[in-house]
Design a protein around this motif. Structure first.
Motif, short mmCIF file in Angstrom:
data_model
loop_
_atom_site.label_atom_id
_atom_site.label_comp_id
_atom_site.label_asym_id
_atom_site.label_seq_id
_atom_site.Cartn_x
_atom_site.Cartn_y
_atom_site.Cartn_z
N PRO A 197 45.10 15.56 -22.96
CA PRO A 197 45.16 15.53 -21.50
C PRO A 197 44.92 14.15 -20.89
O PRO A 197 45.49 13.81 -19.85
CB PRO A 197 44.06 16.52 -21.08
CG PRO A 197 43.17 16.64 -22.25
CD PRO A 197 44.04 16.46 -23.46
N ALA A 250 47.64 12.29 -18.52
CA ALA A 250 47.31 12.01 -17.12
C ALA A 250 47.24 10.52 -16.81
O ALA A 250 47.60 10.09 -15.70
CB ALA A 250 45.98 12.67 -16.77
N TYR A 251 46.79 9.71 -17.77
CA TYR A 251 46.49 8.31 -17.47
C TYR A 251 47.21 7.30 -18.36
O TYR A 251 47.03 6.10 -18.20
CB TYR A 251 44.98 8.07 -17.61
CG TYR A 251 44.13 8.99 -16.77
CD1 TYR A 251 44.07 8.85 -15.38
CD2 TYR A 251 43.40 10.03 -17.36
CE1 TYR A 251 43.30 9.71 -14.61
CE2 TYR A 251 42.62 10.89 -16.59
CZ TYR A 251 42.58 10.72 -15.22
OH TYR A 251 41.81 11.57 -14.46
N THR A 269 38.42 7.40 -15.42
CA THR A 269 38.97 7.91 -16.66
C THR A 269 37.92 7.94 -17.76
O THR A 269 37.86 8.88 -18.56
CB THR A 269 40.18 7.06 -17.10
OG1 THR A 269 41.15 7.05 -16.05
CG2 THR A 269 40.81 7.62 -18.36
#
Length: 368
Positions: A99, A103-104, A217
């Motif tokens: 994930p 996402a990043y 993050t």
């Protein structure tokens, strides 16, 4: 909140249990320990083929429905794997890395993410430096061009890993760097309590890709790693309790089943409470992190740290009860029950022991 697992989570628990029953036997685990195997390759391949590594990945990588699955489902799989004492880095790989990269990571890690979903790449995490104290204040550094320098301890499955999530101090605070390669990376096996593959990793200018989001993050990575480990521990203590209860029903002493003795029954009752408490705190934290609840980051982090506390506290008590009730058998390394004790003790001190997470919880409460 409703602590009932989602239908998908329940189905995935059954699927994972079926796989581990076939592959993650005590005899097989003993063979892996003797061989110092870097990973259970057969089990890894099977869970990859079952689609369990990409549950939190975008649907374009895993097909329809992939994007609808969240930490509720990945933690359910992690718990089932923990109950089987599986020797794979599922918490680091599937609960955290997939994930985070989705996402990043952006285009820079798109190929790695695709391989991670199919199991063609193994991803672990290198975040600890001083026994888990302050995971978000690393001495490891990353330069402006992505070169990582520093030493990380207690890195699981590093020898088998194709990439590592590394927390490092950048110019604007703590960031997460994906080190994908072996140049500038030295991996040394470090024998530990849990008998799982653990290593010390030294980075000497290793090339990495910094994920977007900066310190946000990094905080998310800490929460996901702690949650994945807590889910693993929830499975470990549930498995330990089941094995101990079965032994207490069968073992006779003084002409009676030992489970009928008040002292033994009380210890097992306390264990049941600990197992349920850890399971419920894992479910709550997963629910909050999944975005199913209207909550802020601080509330989700507090829930994760609560689960991390129970990981250490419940893990300690259940592990010791397992050994005590089994008596001499509990200390016999030829009997599989000892692995529950060792795995629980390893998890107890990973990503922050009880005093560490309690200190963080206290700081959050004071800040409010």
């Amino acid at each position: 909140m409703d602590f009932t697992l989602t239908e998908a989570a329940s189905d995935l628990t059954g699927l994972t249990t079926d796989i581990t029953t076939r592959l993650a036997t005590g005899e097989h685990t003993a063979e892996l320990e003797t061989a110092h195997a870097a990973i259970d390759a057969d089990l890894w391949r099977e869970i990859a083929n079952a689609g369990l590594l990409g549950l939190a990945a975008p649907s374009d990588l895993v097909g329809d429905g992939g994007a609808d699955l969240t930490t509720m489902e990945t933690t359910a799989v992690a718990t089932a794997l923990g109950r089987a004492l599986a020797r794979v880095p599922y918490p680091q790989h599937a609960v955290a890395a997939v994930p985070l990269l989705a996402a990043y990571g952006g285009d820079a890690v798109h190929d790695l993410l695709g391989k991670a979903v199919t199991g063609d790449a193994v991803i672990s995490a290198a975040v600890e430096e001083d026994l888990g104290f302050d995971l978000l204040a690393p001495s490891t550094t990353v330069s402006a061009d992505g070169a990582v320098t520093g030493t990380k301890l207690n890195v699981p499955y590093a020898e088998a890993a194709d990439a590592l999530l590394v927390t490092a101090a950048g110019a604007d605070g703590t960031v997460v760097v994906v080190v994908d390669g072996t140049a500038g990376v030295t991996v040394t096996e470090t024998p530990t309590t849990g008998l799982t593959p653990v290593y010390t990793v030294v980075f000497d200018g290793a090339a990495g890709t910094v994920l977007d989001g900066g310190s946000t993050t990094a905080a998310r990575a800490r929460d996901l790693l702690r949650l994945g480990l807590a889910a693993d521990q929830a499975g470990v203590v549930a498995g330990a309790l089941a094995a101990t209860a079965e032994y207490a029903r069968e073992r006779e002493q003084f002409g009676r089943k030992i489970g009928s003795f008040q002292a033994v029954a009380q210890r097992l009752a306390d264990d049941y409470i600990d197992v349920q408490a850890l399971s419920l705190t894992v479910t709550q934290a997963a629910w909050l992190l999944s975005g199913a609840a209207e909550t802020d980051n601080a509330e989700a982090t507090a829930a994760v740290d609560t689960a991390a506390f129970w990981t250490a506290d419940a893990g300690h008590r259940v592990a010791h009860t397992t050994v005590h009730v089994h008596g001499g058998v509990g200390l016999d390394t030829s009997h599989p029950v000892h692995r529950f004790f060792l795995r629980a003790k390893q998890n107890e001190f990973t990503y922050g022991a009880a005093p560490v997470v309690l200190g963080e919880l206290g700081a959050m409460l004071a800040a409010r």
